[in-house]
Design a protein around this motif. Structure first.
Motif, mmCIF file in Angstrom:
data_model
loop_
_atom_site.group_PDB
_atom_site.id
_atom_site.type_symbol
_atom_site.label_atom_id
_atom_site.label_comp_id
_atom_site.label_asym_id
_atom_site.label_seq_id
_atom_site.Cartn_x
_atom_site.Cartn_y
_atom_site.Cartn_z
ATOM 1 N N GLN A 196 38.339 41.056 55.419
ATOM 2 C CA GLN A 196 38.215 41.939 54.257
ATOM 3 C C GLN A 196 37.777 41.182 53.005
ATOM 4 O O GLN A 196 37.392 41.803 52.018
ATOM 5 C CB GLN A 196 39.544 42.649 54.010
ATOM 6 C CG GLN A 196 39.941 43.577 55.150
ATOM 7 C CD GLN A 196 41.400 43.952 55.109
ATOM 8 O OE1 GLN A 196 41.866 44.543 54.137
ATOM 9 N NE2 GLN A 196 42.140 43.597 56.160
ATOM 10 N N LEU A 448 40.796 48.658 60.373
ATOM 11 C CA LEU A 448 41.466 49.228 59.207
ATOM 12 C C LEU A 448 41.638 50.734 59.371
ATOM 13 O O LEU A 448 40.835 51.400 60.026
ATOM 14 C CB LEU A 448 40.665 48.950 57.935
ATOM 15 C CG LEU A 448 40.574 47.501 57.454
ATOM 16 C CD1 LEU A 448 39.825 47.450 56.135
ATOM 17 C CD2 LEU A 448 41.946 46.875 57.308
ATOM 18 N N THR A 451 41.865 55.089 55.195
ATOM 19 C CA THR A 451 42.144 54.907 53.760
ATOM 20 C C THR A 451 41.825 53.489 53.317
ATOM 21 O O THR A 451 41.145 53.269 52.306
ATOM 22 C CB THR A 451 43.617 55.232 53.455
ATOM 23 O OG1 THR A 451 43.889 56.584 53.822
ATOM 24 C CG2 THR A 451 43.907 55.036 51.968
ATOM 25 N N ASP A 452 42.304 52.521 54.101
ATOM 26 C CA ASP A 452 42.046 51.128 53.753
ATOM 27 C C ASP A 452 40.558 50.803 53.864
ATOM 28 O O ASP A 452 40.021 50.014 53.075
ATOM 29 C CB ASP A 452 42.850 50.198 54.651
ATOM 30 C CG ASP A 452 44.341 50.241 54.338
ATOM 31 O OD1 ASP A 452 44.691 50.674 53.227
ATOM 32 O OD2 ASP A 452 45.143 49.852 55.214
ATOM 33 N N ARG A 455 38.780 51.851 50.735
ATOM 34 C CA ARG A 455 38.959 50.881 49.651
ATOM 35 C C ARG A 455 38.060 49.664 49.868
ATOM 36 O O ARG A 455 37.465 49.125 48.928
ATOM 37 C CB ARG A 455 40.423 50.439 49.562
ATOM 38 C CG ARG A 455 41.393 51.555 49.187
ATOM 39 C CD ARG A 455 42.753 50.966 48.828
ATOM 40 N NE ARG A 455 43.746 52.001 48.627
ATOM 41 C CZ ARG A 455 44.656 52.360 49.536
ATOM 42 N NH1 ARG A 455 44.704 51.728 50.698
ATOM 43 N NH2 ARG A 455 45.529 53.312 49.281
#
Length: 939
Positions: A196, A448, A451-452, A455
């Motif tokens: 990430q 992920l 939602t993640d 982001r």
């Protein structure tokens, strides 16, 4: 310049400042810190990505009236973010017990155990700055920075390459002391499919310290590291309330009038009352003499407003930016001032070039680069200056780039990261095309939640918007690339490939880049998809497979080699005890430094160290192999100029740390053999040799057998705009053992234009000579002359195996006879000349002579004569030929349903007594021999 070191171990000693025991107070503290972020999330929910980026982004050419540099001596301590917040390290009165000092700019090596550092700078601000708008600017913070000034939380920035700022004028103590605190963290991720952190090659690569493929295979003393630090300066920029954070320059050129039209866009923000503003500007030649174009325009800006304002400018007698081999890299400098209500707000400048890319395209089926209406061919390297960017000083970058120029490159691919601004400035000035890769490599966010992942996607979009705004005005930047070898385009990634991981990410980012870039630079969504990564002779196949490759835009190809013995590499890492074998300490050291022998899926094509008597021999063999591979690949791609291939980039120019890798120049700037081979192969005007025929390879050597077919094409290539006209091509095939010319020729021709394909000037085909005195080294040599000057020469060397010339005296033969020669590799017929049978075979073959072929009118008793393993030289033998008297053939008809084949036996009765290797009886077990001797059907 700051230093680089591994981050110290976290100090677990409790600070003297008491830690609040009350859970309520701790919760209140954390909530107060998070509240600004919560508010920002609500307020900005409907804002687009670029608008959010522009709230804190600034180009590095700062708009200001004055600047105060906050670099120098800072305090630091290694603690996690949560520990630092709980201990209130952001407070100005926080004690400094246990803190060390560091000189900013600096970088450390973060590990999984220590990936966050808290930093503090105490400084005074002159009273004279009171009343000005003051921006706190971080020109480079790797990677995630949370910032407090005088105890007040300013915000957070994620990403390592983009400058960012906070307005701090109302928080400063003018004429007094101020405390700046930064919590800096970096992603040290080992779940490489679910990364990430957007740091590209700095966390996941095969040419970084501790390469990807070695993860988990090295002893514990080796650690997975990622850079961390304030790697560029921190400054206070003072201006009036109205400030400019970005300037974008677009240009159009009118060839009929010689003038250029400029579109100038300024992103302005106002921290004061609504104002009537005026921009006064001057467009000046930057690296040549010429006239200055001046002007001004007005705009209004409301209190707290941020917006773009723009104007157009006509530049008469404009000079275009070209690559160095097409013309001059002419640049202009835009200098401007902004006044509000008659009061000067600040000054700024940016350097740009006037050029057009119309007609350029990069797609899986077609690649074309057009600069100012002229098609150009790109010759270049992949590049990363240093694993720790703080070491990438202007001096180091200029040294590297001038070495690229000396190697005749006109193109640099910045491989899966973003370089310091000095790199792009120098590319502009030197006339080098840049492929600007974004900092994505291989897989991200594969597991992920939705939602993640949302982001994550927003975070990446912000950083890519910053990249475009940062590099926008550089004329050298002609290509964008989103993602290096993304899973959706990389079959070797297995399930991630089949699932199409990151496809949506890369298409979204490509669309974002295209929407921001009015210059219409081509956008590569997945490097390795629209362009090609070709590793014949390393990850697959053999190096001569390049002779058949027809890639349209190969931006990676190469092979690994060891640094030269005279390089400081060996004094830095030490000389290994020889030979190095699997399991030795040096086996793991080589692997840590990127050498693929421990990967489990690469067989080193030039062998293992233990197969060589010394390190010197191994280094030489590795470098010769690399040089031969690159020379062959480049020749092939350049002869395909515009007929398939639009450009190329060797992987890799230089190591980013003391490594054993694909580089042609090691970390210390010492060239390998391949550097010189590439420099020759990259000459703008080039005579290239492509060879073929019946050959084999022995390591990096090309070997032909005697009497094999040798083929070669002699090509003319011209990438230089100032080269044209008549030329003379001369070639010769030379036996270097005897210094004897075997064949030669001269051809008067015309050079192709720089925007034209390569030209096949001559094609050679001949039988390879047979030498009985041992191995011979031959060279095909070609030279190209314009007038009296030889502008290029080329040579291709190959070995010819020694031959064994066989002469068989056929005693008693009264006519020409045919024989069958069978070797352990091939078989053929040969006919005698009178009473002598002669033929040539490569030494080392095992051969048997059968014959003569049986003829009913003139039968001879056949011979089966074993020649054994042939040695170089001339071998003469005598055979007595005897006429035969009788054939006896028995071919019984098999019964219906009988298993097996019918029997067939042949015998020959000689007229005289025999003494020799004669063949008298045959059956179907000798089927090949029977056919060879013309026994067929119901004879």
């Amino acid at each position: 310049m700051g230093g680089v070191a591994k981050m110290p171990q976290e100090r677990r000693k409790v600070s003297k400042v008491s830690v609040f025991a009350s859970a309520a107070i701790v919760a209140l503290t954390l909530f107060s810190l998070a509240l600004p972020e919560l508010n920002k999330g609500i307020v900005r929910a409907e804002m687009d990505v670029v608008t959010r980026v522009l709230e804190h982004f600034t180009q590095p050419e700062l708009f200001a009236l004055s600047e105060l540099n906050l670099s120098g001596r800072w305090f630091y301590v290694v603690k996690t973010y949560d520990e630092g917040v709980l201990e209130e390290l952001f407070r100005p009165d926080a004690p400094l017990d246990g803190w060390d000092t560091v000189e900013v700019p600096f970088m450390f090596a973060a590990t999984s155990r220590n990936s966050t550092v808290w930093l503090r700078r105490d400084f005074d601000v002159p009273s004279e700055l009171r009343g000005y708008r003051v921006r706190l600017v971080f020109l480079g913070a790797f990677y995630r920075a949370s910032v407090w000034l005088n105890g007040v939380y300013l915000g957070e920035h994620e990403g390592y390459f983009a400058p960012f700022y906070f307005d701090v004028g109302e928080l400063l103590n003018y004429g007094g002391s101020n405390v700046l605190v930064v919590s800096l963290s970096t992603p040290v991720e080992s779940d490489l499919d679910n990364k990430q952190g957007v740091v590209g090659v700095f966390n996941d690569w095969d040419v970084k310290p501790y390469p990807r493929w070695a993860l988990g295979r090295l002893p514990p003393r080796y650690e997975w590291v990622v850079p961390i630090g304030l790697w560029r300066h921190v400054v206070l920029a003072a201006s009036g309330p109205v400030a400019v954070s970005a300037v974008l320059v677009d240009s159009g050129y009118d060839s009929s009038s010689g003038s250029a039209s400029l579109r100038l866009r300024f992103h302005v923000s106002n921290e004061g009352p609504a104002s009537e503003c005026e921009v006064t500007y001057a467009v000046k030649p930057y690296n040549f003499g010429g006239e200055v174009t001046t002007g001004s325009f007005k705009f209004t800006v409301g209190q707290g407003e941020r917006k773009w304002v723009e104007t157009t400018v006509t530049v008469p007698n404009a000079r275009l930016w070209w690559t160095w081999d097409q013309g001059q890299p002419n640049l202009y400098r835009l200098e401007y001032e902004v006044a509000a209500g008659g009061r000067l707000q600040g000054r700024g400048s940016t350097v740009f070039g006037i050029r057009s890319l119309e007609g350029s395209v990069v797609s899986p089926g077609e690649v074309r680069f057009v600069l100012n209406g002229r098609r150009v061919f790109l010759r270049g390297f992949n590049y990363i200056s240093d694993f720790y960017l703080v070491r990438a000083t202007p001096t180091l970058i200029e040294r590297d780039m001038r070495m690229m120029l000396e190697a005749n490159a006109n193109f640099v691919r910045v491989h899966a990261h973003v370089e310091p601004p000095d790199f792009y400035r120098l590319a502009d000035e030197l006339g080098l095309v840049v492929q600007a890769d974004g900092p994505l490599i291989w897989a991200y966010a594969a597991r992920l939640s939705s939602t993640d992942y949302g982001r994550f996607l927003e975070k990446v979009q912000k950083q890519y918007a910053e990249m475009v705004l940062l590099l926008y005005n550089h004329p050298s930047v002609m290509i964008w690339a989103v993602h290096n070898e993304p899973p959706w385009a990389s079959e070797w990634m297995g399930d991630l490939y089949r699932m199409g991981v990151n496809r949506d990410l890369d298409y979204t980012l490509a669309s974002l880049i295209a929407s921001l870039d009015s210059q219409e630079r081509p956008v590569i969504k997945g490097s390795g998809y629209e362009d090609q990564h070709v590793y014949h002779g390393w990850f697959s196949g053999v190096w001569v497979d390049f002779l058949k490759d027809a890639s349209t835009f190969p931006t990676e190809f190469g092979a690994q080699s060891l640094p030269s013995l005279e390089s400081p590499f060996w004094s830095t890492v030490g000389l290994p005890k020889w030979p190095v074998k699997q399991g030795d300490d040096w086996y793991f050291e080589f692997a840590y430094r990127g050498f693929y022998w421990a990967s489990g899926y690469v067989t080193i094509p030039y062998g293992l160290p233990e197969e060589y008597p010394s390190l010197k021999d191994y280094v030489e063999s590795s470098q010769r192999y690399q040089a031969a591979l690159l020379k062959t690949a480049i020749a092939r791609y350049r002869t395909l100029k515009f007929n398939a291939t639009a450009g190329l980039a060797v992987f890799l120019f230089k190591d980013c740390f003391p490594a054993i890798s694909f580089s042609v120049v090691d970390y210390f700037g010492v060239p390998k053999l391949a550097y010189h081979a590439v420099a020759d192969a990259f000459k703008p005007v080039k005579v290239a040799l492509l060879w073929g025929g019946d050959f084999s390879i022995d390591g990096y050597h090309v070997v032909y057998e005697p009497n094999a077919t040798f083929e070669a094409g002699i090509w003319l290539i011209n990438d230089a705009a100032n080269a044209s006209g008549a030329a003379v091509l001369r070639w010769q095939l030379v036996d270097l053992n005897a210094t004897r010319v075997l064949a030669s020729g001269t051809l008067e021709t015309q050079l192709p234009g720089s925007d034209e394909p390569a030209k096949l000037a001559y094609r050679l085909q001949m039988k390879v000579p047979a030498y009985t005195d041992g191995t011979h080294l031959l060279a095909l040599q070609a030279s190209l002359a314009v007038g009296e000057k030889t502008i290029d020469s080329e040579s291709f060397e190959f070995f010819v195996k020694p031959a064994s010339r066989i002469a068989v005296v056929l005693q008693g033969a009264e006519e020409e006879l045919s024989f069958y020669v069978k070797t352990d590799r091939a078989s053929f017929y040969v006919r005698s000349n009178g009473s002598t049978l002669s033929f040539v075979l490569p030494a080392g073959y095992r051969a048997t002579v059968y014959g003569p072929i049986l003829e009913a009118r003139n039968p001879y008793v056949p011979v089966a004569f074993e020649l054994g393993v042939l040695q170089p030289g001339i071998k003469t033998v005598s055979l007595r030929m005897l006429r035969g008297a009788l054939y006896v053939l028995r071919t019984p008809m098999p019964k219906a349903g009988a298993p097996g084949l019918p029997s067939l036996e042949v015998s020959i009765e000689p007229l005289e007594g025999l003494d020799g290797p004669y063949v008298l009886k045959y059956s179907w077990s000798d089927a090949e021999l029977m056919l060879a001797l013309n026994l067929k059907g119901n004879t």
